[in-house]
Design a protein around this motif. Structure first.
Motif, PDB file in Angstrom:
ATOM      1  N   VAL A  90      37.823   7.581 102.467  1.00 40.90           N
ATOM      2  CA  VAL A  90      37.447   7.050 101.162  1.00 40.90           C
ATOM      3  C   VAL A  90      37.759   8.059 100.064  1.00 40.90           C
ATOM      4  O   VAL A  90      38.094   7.684  98.928  1.00 40.90           O
ATOM      5  CB  VAL A  90      35.959   6.614 101.139  1.00 40.90           C
ATOM      6  N   ALA A  91      37.704   9.344 100.388  1.00 45.16           N
ATOM      7  CA  ALA A  91      38.089  10.365  99.412  1.00 45.16           C
ATOM      8  C   ALA A  91      39.560  10.219  99.039  1.00 45.16           C
ATOM      9  O   ALA A  91      39.931  10.306  97.854  1.00 45.16           O
ATOM     10  CB  ALA A  91      37.824  11.761  99.972  1.00 45.16           C
ATOM     11  N   ARG A  92      40.389   9.981 100.031  1.00 45.28           N
ATOM     12  CA  ARG A  92      41.822   9.803  99.759  1.00 45.28           C
ATOM     13  C   ARG A  92      42.058   8.551  98.907  1.00 45.28           C
ATOM     14  O   ARG A  92      42.915   8.558  98.017  1.00 45.28           O
ATOM     15  CB  ARG A  92      42.596   9.717 101.071  1.00 45.28           C
ATOM     16  N   THR A  93      41.304   7.495  99.179  1.00 45.12           N
ATOM     17  CA  THR A  93      41.436   6.285  98.364  1.00 45.12           C
ATOM     18  C   THR A  93      41.103   6.574  96.908  1.00 45.12           C
ATOM     19  O   THR A  93      41.848   6.183  95.985  1.00 45.12           O
ATOM     20  CB  THR A  93      40.520   5.173  98.896  1.00 45.12           C
ATOM     21  N   MET A  94      39.980   7.256  96.657  1.00 41.60           N
ATOM     22  CA  MET A  94      39.608   7.590  95.284  1.00 41.60           C
ATOM     23  C   MET A  94      40.685   8.434  94.611  1.00 41.60           C
ATOM     24  O   MET A  94      41.052   8.200  93.452  1.00 41.60           O
ATOM     25  CB  MET A  94      38.272   8.338  95.263  1.00 41.60           C
ATOM     26  N   LYS A 114      44.055  25.810  88.683  1.00 36.58           N
ATOM     27  CA  LYS A 114      45.282  25.298  89.282  1.00 36.58           C
ATOM     28  C   LYS A 114      45.397  23.800  89.021  1.00 36.58           C
ATOM     29  O   LYS A 114      44.572  23.004  89.468  1.00 36.58           O
ATOM     30  CB  LYS A 114      45.328  25.545  90.786  1.00 36.58           C
ATOM     31  N   VAL A 115      46.449  23.420  88.299  1.00 34.72           N
ATOM     32  CA  VAL A 115      46.738  22.018  88.003  1.00 34.72           C
ATOM     33  C   VAL A 115      47.823  21.558  88.971  1.00 34.72           C
ATOM     34  O   VAL A 115      48.842  22.233  89.132  1.00 34.72           O
ATOM     35  CB  VAL A 115      47.218  21.850  86.555  1.00 34.72           C
ATOM     36  N   GLY A 116      47.613  20.421  89.614  1.00 36.07           N
ATOM     37  CA  GLY A 116      48.645  19.979  90.541  1.00 36.07           C
ATOM     38  C   GLY A 116      48.308  18.693  91.259  1.00 36.07           C
ATOM     39  O   GLY A 116      47.435  17.929  90.831  1.00 36.07           O
ATOM     40  N   ASP A 117      49.003  18.462  92.364  1.00 38.28           N
ATOM     41  CA  ASP A 117      48.838  17.268  93.190  1.00 38.28           C
ATOM     42  C   ASP A 117      47.381  17.169  93.629  1.00 38.28           C
ATOM     43  O   ASP A 117      46.866  18.074  94.284  1.00 38.28           O
ATOM     44  CB  ASP A 117      49.762  17.381  94.405  1.00 38.28           C
ATOM     45  N   PRO A 118      46.689  16.088  93.290  1.00 35.66           N
ATOM     46  CA  PRO A 118      45.269  15.995  93.647  1.00 35.66           C
ATOM     47  C   PRO A 118      45.017  15.924  95.150  1.00 35.66           C
ATOM     48  O   PRO A 118      43.885  16.154  95.587  1.00 35.66           O
ATOM     49  CB  PRO A 118      44.805  14.722  92.940  1.00 35.66           C
ATOM     50  N   LEU A 119      46.030  15.614  95.941  1.00 35.54           N
ATOM     51  CA  LEU A 119      45.862  15.612  97.394  1.00 35.54           C
ATOM     52  C   LEU A 119      46.024  17.009  98.004  1.00 35.54           C
ATOM     53  O   LEU A 119      45.751  17.203  99.181  1.00 35.54           O
ATOM     54  CB  LEU A 119      46.855  14.643  98.045  1.00 35.54           C
ATOM     55  N   ASP A 120      46.459  17.973  97.207  1.00 33.09           N
ATOM     56  CA  ASP A 120      46.547  19.370  97.642  1.00 33.09           C
ATOM     57  C   ASP A 120      45.143  19.972  97.638  1.00 33.09           C
ATOM     58  O   ASP A 120      44.433  19.903  96.630  1.00 33.09           O
ATOM     59  CB  ASP A 120      47.466  20.132  96.692  1.00 33.09           C
TER      60      ASP A 120
END
Length: 464
Positions: A65-69, A296-302
């Motif tokens: 569910v975290a990945r979905t958000m 650090k600004v970047g890919d939120p899945l990182d």
């Protein structure tokens, strides 16, 4: 009109959903009304068993569910997991405490006799079908902090979630279904905002709660007022973060970075205006700007990302316009104020920003900045700090950093806000009431105050 999931990290449409038809909306309202007639008579023990089961399932689902958000609204995945864990905690808290919070209250014996009663008590009974209109920024938590107390009180829920988080909305309906709740106790309505009025005016819908923008709150409140229905509103915020000379400046600056950058700055209760005593202004400003610059600004899945993209392209545009207005009118950029290179071409990113030398004519002085942008002010004393802190149409929460108890007492007495957090950052917790004053809304969520908002507070008087 289709409802779409668009990944804000790259602008790609991931999935589309059809809006519910008028016939299907009718079926779901009827199902909710029927469910309430049955569910309202269940025991607290049975409700607690079901809510505990839902909490257990959510804990198991935390990663997914975290990945979905994250893919729906851009929240850094570490923060998304923390949001899910917070929901689990709140559900268990209400499952364990609701019966005590809603126990019958018994007036003092003398008062009962004066009324002519042999016995009198106050009983909390559920209202019925509650419509929840919820935002995208905390797509799980905003719903659970309504649903857990409402359902434990014996109500049932209809969720109209933000249109950019349909996957999370459907997950929530499925969560309650898998936990074993009776059919119709919690339903998601995939609808546009235009359908809300008809649902709220339906006589089978007893009340509404909304977290979102001020215009959305005014709209729902006016419709509910016309229908004489209870509402709870949690709207915008422009929370002050006041730093006085006795504060631990190092800790205050570190906390200020977290308080402003949480959820990429897209939080009603994020600190937005940093009001610093002149004696410690330079020390605080340097540390604060350095901390914001280092995020650090970047890919939120990182897993290492601290600031992800804004939820929408329009959201970034709105933020840019407020920053550009301030700079054009003479404000000073201490850091940020631009789209980060290499990221903005793909998604809706904006660099963490600190702006100083704010004046009243700037938009940033009056408007909520919904993104990682901080306004920094210098003041000569606490009186000026309180005056500036209150110079806003909003009054959600506030922060004060000081070791002086007299300053704490003065701030608590005079600040126009629903919360005061001393030497820490604002955060919601199931045990504490949450909500604001002025244009930040009315009513309270969480704690005993929150669970009673959607109850019929009933006087039971018995004569001989």
């Amino acid at each position: 009109m289709p409802i779409a999931t668009v990944n804000p990290a790259d602008g790609q449409t991931l999935k589309t959903y059809d809006e519910l038809s008028a016939e299907e909306i009718e079926r779901r309202i009827a199902r909710a009304a029927a469910a309430f007639r049955r569910y309202r008579t269940t025991s607290f023990a049975e409700r607690a068993r079901l809510v505990h089961r839902a909490a257990d399932l959510l804990e198991e689902d935390q990663q997914d569910v975290a990945r979905t958000m994250t893919t729906e609204m851009g929240k850094p995945v570490t923060q998304a997991r923390a949001e899910a864990a917070k929901c689990v905690k709140a559900m268990r808290w209400y499952a364990d405490h609701a019966e005590g919070l809603l126990a019958d209250e018994h007036p003092a014996g003398t008062d009962v006799k004066d009324s002519g009663a042999v016995r009198a008590r106050v009983r909390y009974r559920p209202l019925g079908v509650i419509l929840a209109v919820m935002p995208w920024n905390f797509p799980l938590w905003q719903v659970i902090r309504f649903a857990a107390p409402a359902i434990m009180a014996g109500n049932v829920g209809l969720l109209k979630h933000a249109s950019n988080v349909p996957g999370t909305a459907l997950y929530l309906e499925d969560l309650f279904r898998r936990a074993g709740f009776p059919e119709g106790c919690f339903q998601t309505l995939l609808i546009g905002s235009g359908a809300v009025e008809g649902i709220l005016r339906d006589p089978r819908v007893a009340a509404a709660t909304l977290t979102g923008s001020e215009p959305a709150g005014r709209s729902v409140a006016s419709i509910a007022g016309d229908e004489v229905k209870k509402t709870v509103l949690e709207l915008g915020g422009s929370d002050p973060f006041v730093v006085m000379p006795s504060a631990d400046i190092e800790e205050a600056a570190k906390t200020a970075v977290r308080a402003r950058a949480q959820n990429t700055g897209q939080s009603c209760i994020a600190a937005k205006r940093f009001i610093v005593h002149t004696d410690v202004y330079e020390a605080f400003a340097g540390r604060f700007a350095a901390g914001m610059r280092a995020l650090k600004v970047g890919d939120p899945l990182d897993e290492s990302t601290e600031v992800g993209p804004l939820s929408s392209e329009q959201g970034r545009k709105d933020l840019e316009e407020i920053v550009d207005d301030a700079v054009r009118r003479g404000a000073t950029l201490l850091c940020g104020g631009h789209r980060p290179e290499g990221l903005a071409e793909r998604g809706w990113y904006y660099s963490p920003t600190v702006i100083a030398d704010i004046t009243p004519g700037m938009r940033i002085h009056r408007e909520e900045t919904f993104g990682p942008v901080a306004a920094l002010y210098r003041v000569p004393d606490l009186e000026a700090a309180v005056e500036l802190a209150n110079d806003t149409p909003f009054g959600l929460s506030s922060n004060l950093w000081t070791r002086d108890d007299a300053e704490v007492d003065r701030f608590v007495r005079d600040i126009e806000a629903g919360g005061v957090y001393v030497n820490g950052m604002t955060a919601s917790h199931p045990a504490f009431p949450f909500g604001g004053v002025k244009r930040s809304g009315y009513g309270r969520e969480l704690s005993g105050h929150g669970i009673r908002e959607f109850c019929n507070i009933t006087t039971v008087w018995q004569g001989a």
